[in-house]
Structure formats: structure tokens, C-alpha cells
Design a protein around this motif. Structure first.
Motif, short mmCIF file in Angstrom:
data_model
loop_
_atom_site.label_atom_id
_atom_site.label_comp_id
_atom_site.label_asym_id
_atom_site.label_seq_id
_atom_site.Cartn_x
_atom_site.Cartn_y
_atom_site.Cartn_z
N LEU A 21 9.59 -9.43 -58.36
CA LEU A 21 8.55 -8.49 -58.27
C LEU A 21 8.56 -8.10 -56.64
O LEU A 21 8.31 -6.92 -56.69
N VAL A 22 8.57 -8.70 -55.59
CA VAL A 22 8.38 -8.22 -54.18
C VAL A 22 9.80 -7.84 -53.69
O VAL A 22 9.73 -7.47 -52.40
N SER A 23 10.74 -8.20 -54.46
CA SER A 23 12.00 -7.91 -53.88
C SER A 23 12.34 -8.85 -52.71
O SER A 23 12.48 -8.38 -51.78
N GLY A 24 12.08 -9.86 -52.69
CA GLY A 24 11.94 -11.05 -51.80
C GLY A 24 13.37 -11.46 -51.43
O GLY A 24 14.48 -10.95 -51.84
N PRO A 25 13.61 -12.26 -50.29
CA PRO A 25 14.77 -12.79 -49.68
C PRO A 25 15.73 -13.54 -50.72
O PRO A 25 17.06 -13.48 -50.47
N LEU A 26 15.46 -13.86 -51.49
CA LEU A 26 16.22 -14.60 -52.83
C LEU A 26 17.23 -13.77 -53.64
O LEU A 26 18.14 -14.03 -53.92
N LEU A 27 16.53 -12.41 -53.46
CA LEU A 27 17.58 -11.27 -54.16
C LEU A 27 18.63 -11.08 -53.28
O LEU A 27 19.81 -10.62 -54.00
N THR A 28 18.61 -11.37 -52.26
CA THR A 28 20.24 -10.87 -51.42
C THR A 28 21.26 -12.01 -52.00
O THR A 28 22.35 -11.43 -52.11
N PRO A 29 21.27 -13.28 -51.80
CA PRO A 29 22.31 -14.15 -52.26
C PRO A 29 22.44 -13.86 -53.73
O PRO A 29 23.49 -13.91 -54.40
N ASP A 30 21.28 -13.25 -54.52
CA ASP A 30 21.61 -13.11 -55.80
C ASP A 30 22.52 -12.16 -56.14
O ASP A 30 23.47 -12.15 -56.93
N HIS A 31 22.39 -11.08 -55.30
CA HIS A 31 23.12 -9.70 -55.41
C HIS A 31 24.67 -10.34 -55.00
O HIS A 31 25.65 -9.59 -55.53
N VAL A 32 24.73 -10.97 -53.85
CA VAL A 32 25.90 -11.17 -53.11
C VAL A 32 26.85 -12.02 -54.11
O VAL A 32 28.13 -11.83 -54.51
#
Length: 268
Positions: free
Chosen positions: A86-97
Motif C-alpha cells: 500500500l505504501v510502496s515500502g522498501p520490501l518492494l525493491t527486492p520483490d521487483h529485482v
């Protein structure tokens, strides 16, 4: 070593002192029963327990602490992942990678077939057949619990899809990818079916097959680019409490059947 006065005094007395070995009896400690009755209590003198079974203690469905703890942990982790989406948090970075590294690393013809294992026309009939078989064997409670778990999948997944409106890896213009409905359907259908048929299998192959099918579905969705890894993880976290509920219903139903049979035997 010289003989002590105590040994001389009790040397000819077999009624006191150390126990004497008797032929034909086990020379070991006598086990104590948890219900404080002597192990040699005659069967006719045993008092029935509250469940009506002579000389036994009714079965306990299981310790609820561990399943509740697992369900609570899964709920907390699911909430954390949802908050990050929801907040585009830091967990989305490794998720995208991770997604960029895996998407289409396997031919689409393979990953599409794996992803199809989570389709409703494929996964749900497997659960329905297992439910019918379990109900026919007298396990209607757990069969109903499995059906309820499957009915709760869209009731839980669809609102989160609309709330988060997360775009897909290959379709940034679309929305509604979190959590993965295909993964949730596969997990509840295949693992739920395994819980239903496992008591009738000599080995643990139903659980192993269910894990393989669920993992294949999740992997196919990620490799094909139809879901982010966090979408799949969130679905597994969401479905774990549902499956724990099915397992709990199975234990309760089994305990009830044992108590009923014992009551019938004691009354007959």
C-alpha cells in the motif's frame, strides 16, 4: 569390607529391607497411571470416565496453542506485506529485482501450464472429490470445513485486490494482482484435499503431491510474470490459517467419533 550391623540384623528377615526378586515378575519399577488407579485394578471395578468409557481418558483434539501461534504469525506477516504494498515500502525493491531476474527465464509454454494448475476448473474439482470421499467415510465435519475454506478464498482475496490495486509485472497499466488468487486456490484445494485423504493413505504421498502442485502453481505464476513474488507469498500466508482450521476440524471430528464408539460399546 566388613559386614555392617544392619545387614546382620536383617539377614534372616525377608519381610523388611531390600525387595526380593520373585520368579515370573518383572524386576523393575511399577509404572504409575495418570488417573491414580492401580495398574492391577480389575476391569469390572474400574470407574467410567466422564466420556462413559471404562478405565480410559477421552482423547484431546490437540494442543491449540501451536496452530493459533502459527496463524497469528501468518496474519502479522500478511499485514506487513500488505502495508508495504500500500505504501510502496522498501520490501518492494527486492520483490521487483527478484521478479525481473525470474520472469520468462523458463519457456512460457511450461510456465503457463504450471500456472493453470491454480485455475478453478482444475483445482476445485480435486477438492470436491476429496470432500465427497471423506464424507462417505463418515468425516462430514472436516469435509465441510474444507469446503468452507475454499469458499473463503474469494471472499478474502477479492477485497484485498480491490484495496491494494497493485499492477502486474508485465502489465503496469492493470491492477488487482495482490494477493494471487491462483495461488490461494491451489493451496486450499490441493493441501485441503491432502488433509482429507491422508488418513487413508499408507504413506505421506498426498501431502507431498499437494506441496508439489501448490509450489508448481506459485512458481509458474512468478516465472510467467503474472504475479510478483510477494503476491504469491501473501496468498500462502493468507491460506495457512484456513488450512489450520481444516486440520483442527479433522482432529475434533476424529475425537468425537472415538468417544461415540466408546460410549456405544460401554452402553451395549
Amino acid at each position: 569390607m566388613s559386614e555392617t550391623p544392619r545387614s546382620r540384623e536383617t539377614g534372616g528377615d525377608t519381610s523388611t529391607g531390600l525387595p526380593q526378586h520373585r520368579t515370573g515378575h518383572a524386576f523393575a519399577h511399577t509404572p504409575h497411571r495418570s488417573d491414580s488407579r492401580s495398574p492391577q485394578t480389575p476391569r469390572g471395578a474400574r470407574q467410567p470416565d466422564p466420556g462413559g468409557r471404562p478405565g480410559t481418558i477421552p482423547p484431546v483434539p490437540g494442543r491449540p496453542a501451536t496452530p493459533l501461534l502459527i496463524a497469528a504469525v501468518c496474519g502479522l506477516l500478511f499485514s506487513l506485506v500488505t502495508w508495504q504494498v500500500l505504501v510502496s515500502g522498501p520490501l518492494l525493491t527486492p520483490d521487483h529485482v527478484l521478479s525481473r531476474a525470474l520472469v520468462r527465464s523458463v519457456p512460457d509454454s511450461v510456465t503457463e501450464r504450471l500456472s493453470d494448475l491454480g485455475n478453478i476448473p482444475i483445482a476445485v474439482p480435486v477438492l470436491v472429490l476429496a470432500m465427497a470421499y471423506a464424507a462417505r467415510r463418515g468425516r462430514a465435519l472436516v469435509a465441510g470445513a474444507a469446503g468452507l475454506a475454499m469458499a473463503l478464498v474469494p471472499a478474502l482475496v477479492i477485497p484485498f485486490k480491490e484495496w491494494t490495486a497493485r499492477p502486474g509485472p508485465l502489465e503496469p497499466w492493470a491492477a488487482g494482482y495482490f494477493p494471487s488468487g491462483h495461488t490461494a486456490t491451489a493451496a486450499v484445494a490441493y493441501l485441503g484435499a491432502a488433509l482429507l485423504v491422508r488418513p487413508y493413505a499408507r504413506r505421506a504421498w498426498p501431502t507431498a503431491a499437494a506441496l508439489v502442485l501448490t509450489g508448481a502453481t506459485a512458481g509458474g505464476l512468478i516465472l510467467r510474470g503474472w504475479h510478483w513474488p510477494l503476491d504469491v507469498l501473501a496468498s500462502l500466508l493468507l491460506c495457512t490459517p484456513l488450512l489450520l482450521g481444516v486440520a483442527w476440524a479433522d482432529r475434533v471430528g476424529r475425537a468425537g467419533r472415538v468417544s461415540l464408539r466408546s460410549t456405544r460399546r460401554s452402553s451395549g
